[in-house]
Structures are given as C-alpha cells and as structure tokens.
Design an enzyme around this catalytic site. Structure first.
Site, PDB file in Angstrom:
ATOM      1  N   SER A 141       0.795  -1.230   0.000  1.00 32.20           N
ATOM      2  CA  SER A 141       0.000   0.000   0.000  1.00 32.20           C
ATOM      3  C   SER A 141       0.830   1.284   0.000  1.00 32.20           C
ATOM      4  O   SER A 141       0.263   2.376  -0.086  1.00 32.20           O
ATOM      5  CB  SER A 141      -0.946   0.013   1.200  1.00 32.20           C
ATOM      6  N   SER A 159      -5.749   2.888   4.916  1.00 34.80           N
ATOM      7  CA  SER A 159      -5.132   2.267   3.740  1.00 34.80           C
ATOM      8  C   SER A 159      -6.163   1.526   2.897  1.00 34.80           C
ATOM      9  O   SER A 159      -5.927   0.413   2.402  1.00 34.80           O
ATOM     10  CB  SER A 159      -4.004   1.308   4.151  1.00 34.80           C
ATOM     11  N   LYS A 192       0.134   3.828  -2.578  1.00 36.19           N
ATOM     12  CA  LYS A 192      -0.840   4.915  -2.434  1.00 36.19           C
ATOM     13  C   LYS A 192      -0.178   6.286  -2.255  1.00 36.19           C
ATOM     14  O   LYS A 192      -0.852   7.310  -2.376  1.00 36.19           O
ATOM     15  CB  LYS A 192      -1.786   4.629  -1.272  1.00 36.19           C
TER      16      LYS A 192
END
Length: 386
Positions: free
Chosen positions: A68, A128, A71
């Site tokens: 993640s 997340s 991101k």
C-alpha cells in the site's frame, strides 16, 4: 616482487576478516557510515527531504513490491488535482463496481455509494483503504487504467527508474514493483503538499457520519518524537513496509523500509533509521550577511543597493555544524542600466572547503543609464527643486 604481492593480499584479507566495519573501495559514503546499523529489512534508505541527499542505504535500488505504499503516488496525483481545481475536498464521489470489488484493506464501499473527497483521502491514508483509493483514481483520470498511466509518467518525471505501477492501491500484481530509493523520491514529492499531514497525523477518525471508525496503521505517530507520517503497507508478497517521515529542528527525514518480516520489525527499522539521521546530521540556516551598495558604471546613480535571497537550509554532519563558511563575491563591473532583481553577485557557503550552497545577490533598485536626455532631465529637475 611476487612475495610482496602475496603479502599485500594476505594483509587485505586479514583486514577484511578482523575489521569488517572498515569501508572498502567502491562502497558509498552512506553505506560505509551505516554499516553498523542493524536492520531486519532487506532493503532500506534514509533520505534528507529538502536536498534529497541519501544518508543511509541498504540495497536501496533492489526492485521489490511495496504493497500500500503505492498509495503515496495515488495521493500525489490526488493532491495535484485538488491544487489544480479539478477536485475539492467537499466534492462527493460515487463508488463504481470496480472500486467496490477491491479486496484486502478497505472500507467496504458498495457500488453507487457516495463519499466526499475528504473522507476518501482519510480512508486511503489512515485505513489504507484499497476501494477508496480506486474511487479517487477514477475521478482524477476517468479510469484506474488511465490513472496508472499518469502514475508511471509521474514516476519517470521524479526519476523513479526502478518503478512500474500496475494499479493504484498496491495489491500484489505481477510486475508492480518499485525500490526503497524510489519510494523515498515519491514520499519527498507528497510532503510538498503540507495538507497531507492533516491526515497522516490523525490517529482515529470516522466516516459515514461516525458509523465507520478509521485507525491509523502507522503506530509511529503515537510513539516517535517528531513523526509526521507517512504510509504503511503489507501484503504476503511485499512483506511489511513503511515510509516514515519526521522532522526535528528543521531537519526533515524520510525513512523507507521494504520487506520486513513483521510489522514490529518495520517500525523498529524505521525508528532506527530516523534515530541515525537525527543523531548524525543537522540543518543550519546561516544569518544573512550585511551587504554594501555595489558601484555602478555609467549610471544615473553611482551605486545600487544589494539584497540577498532566502537563506538556504544547509545539511551538515552534526560534528560540522559550526564549520559553515561564507564567501561574498560581487560581479567585477556593473554597468547601467541595472534593473531591480538583476543578479549582481552571489554568496557561496562551504564546509571544509567544499561548496554546499549558493545564493544570488540581486539589485534592490533600478539604476538608469546616463544619456543626454536623462542627464538633462536630472539637471532640469534639480534646478526647479533648488
């Protein structure tokens, strides 16, 4: 001669065995300095944010998954869109079937459900949430595929040569890779949007009018002095990852850890990197020097006032903090006309004889060139004001 060569080789081998901490030829400064820093993770980097200088690295260009932490780039493009007026935090966006189909960490968006950009960013940063990230991506670029193309274009602009994005949220996918060094580069870009810290420093928040609680996945915001963010990530393929940002006494650091074998180890590694940086480095902002007016040839004025730009932040090793020297150099001959803002000199800052920063000295006023008409106008003005 052969005996001498053999003896030299034997000495070198002995040094390698009995003094393993000695830096060797070809080893970078940061690797040599960080050789005693024990890290669990196979890949890591510590970068100073204002200069981009790498202070420590361990296999920092190894190509790996980052989960993640992907991101970070999604948020870069989202905040770009907000600053460009394409999105606003109060805009309400609708979840597509594709966004709602995301697995892993999410906030269980249903197709057709609406949520503000502000809440979607909260969910993306704090929880997340994979589904929230896709909603943002689709509304910035029209589709996730188009958004991923923008992610890769931006990565190239930032010099992220180890990176290929295949999605916007970091779910494991063949060929979706980056490196610790590249993560530091995009993290450095994200923190140029100071609004991100409103989200990264939030421990608990809510969406859906308080029905859904968001708890920050970055435990360091509760335990590490000076922490400002930034993003965690975990998948079975990527392991436990983090990009951690912190600032103390104007020194801003980015610590990236990829592939740790547990969440505890990723936080320990990130804290160790930050501790190493804060203990060994500092930022010095020199005082502005006093500047004399500079002489001008052929002008209506004999001199022009000088001014200096913003004082630089100079990264120094802690032991060198008091060793910053400055040298003022003015252009040898200034000839009118001079316009306000023209560069007329420079201040160079050095540490140990090596230049580390430079600031322009500029004219603080205009100086008109002497011509017959300007001289006549000056005399006429003087006559009537006597």
């Amino acid at each position: 001669m052969k005996r001498r060569i053999c003896l030299l080789i034997a000495l070198l081998l002995a040094a390698a065995v009995f003094f393993p901490g000695l830096p060797v030829r070809g080893e970078t400064e940061s690797e040599a300095e960080g050789s005693e820093l024990p890290l669990n993770a196979p890949s890591a980097v510590l970068m100073e944010a204002s200069t981009g200088r790498v202070l420590f690295e361990k296999n920092s260009h190894d190509v790996r998954s980052c989960a993640s932490i992907t991101k970070v780039m999604t948020l870069c493009l989202t905040f770009d869109a907000i600053e460009a007026g394409q999105l606003s935090l109060s805009d309400t966006l609708t979840a597509s079937a594709h966004a709602a189909s995301m697995g892993g960490s999410d906030i269980w968006l249903k197709e057709g459900e609406t949520m503000t950009v502000d809440d979607l960013i909260k969910a993306t940063v704090i929880m997340s949430a994979n589904d929230a990230a896709v909603v943002l991506a689709e509304n910035v670029a029209g589709s996730e595929d188009a958004f991923v193309r923008q992610m890769n274009e931006r990565a190239q602009e930032l010099g992220m040569t180890d990176t290929v994005f295949k999605n916007c949220n970091g779910l494991d996918e063949e060929g979706h890779v980056t490196s610790a060094h590249d993560v530091a580069l995009m993290s450095r870009e994200l923190i140029t949007h100071p609004q991100i810290f409103d989200y990264t420093l939030t421990w608990i928040d809510y969406v859906r009018d308080g029905e859904t609680q968001l708890v920050n996945t970055n435990k360091l915001i509760r335990s590490y002095s000076g922490i400002t963010g930034l993003k965690t990530g975990t998948t079975s393929h990527a392991g436990s990852c983090i990009t951690a940002t912190a600032e103390r006494d104007s020194l801003a650091l980015i610590a990236v850890v990829l592939g740790a074998d547990s969440t505890d180890h990723r936080f320990q590694d990130a804290a160790a990197l930050l501790d190493y940086g804060f203990a060994g480095w500092s930022v010095v902002v020199p005082e502005a020097p006093a500047l004399e007016d500079a002489p001008v040839t052929g002008g209506m004025e004999e001199t022009v006032p000088a001014q200096i730009g913003e004082m630089p932040k100079i990264l120094t090793k802690a032991a060198e903090r008091g060793q910053v020297e400055q040298k003022i150099e003015m252009n040898e001959e200034l000839t009118a006309p001079i316009h306000k803002g023209d560069v007329i000199g420079r201040v160079t800052y050095k540490i140990g004889g090596e230049a580390v920063s430079q600031v322009d000295i500029t004219a603080a006023a205009d100086v008109e060139e002497i011509t017959f008409s300007s001289a006549f106008s000056y005399l006429l003005h003087s006559f009537f004001t006597m």
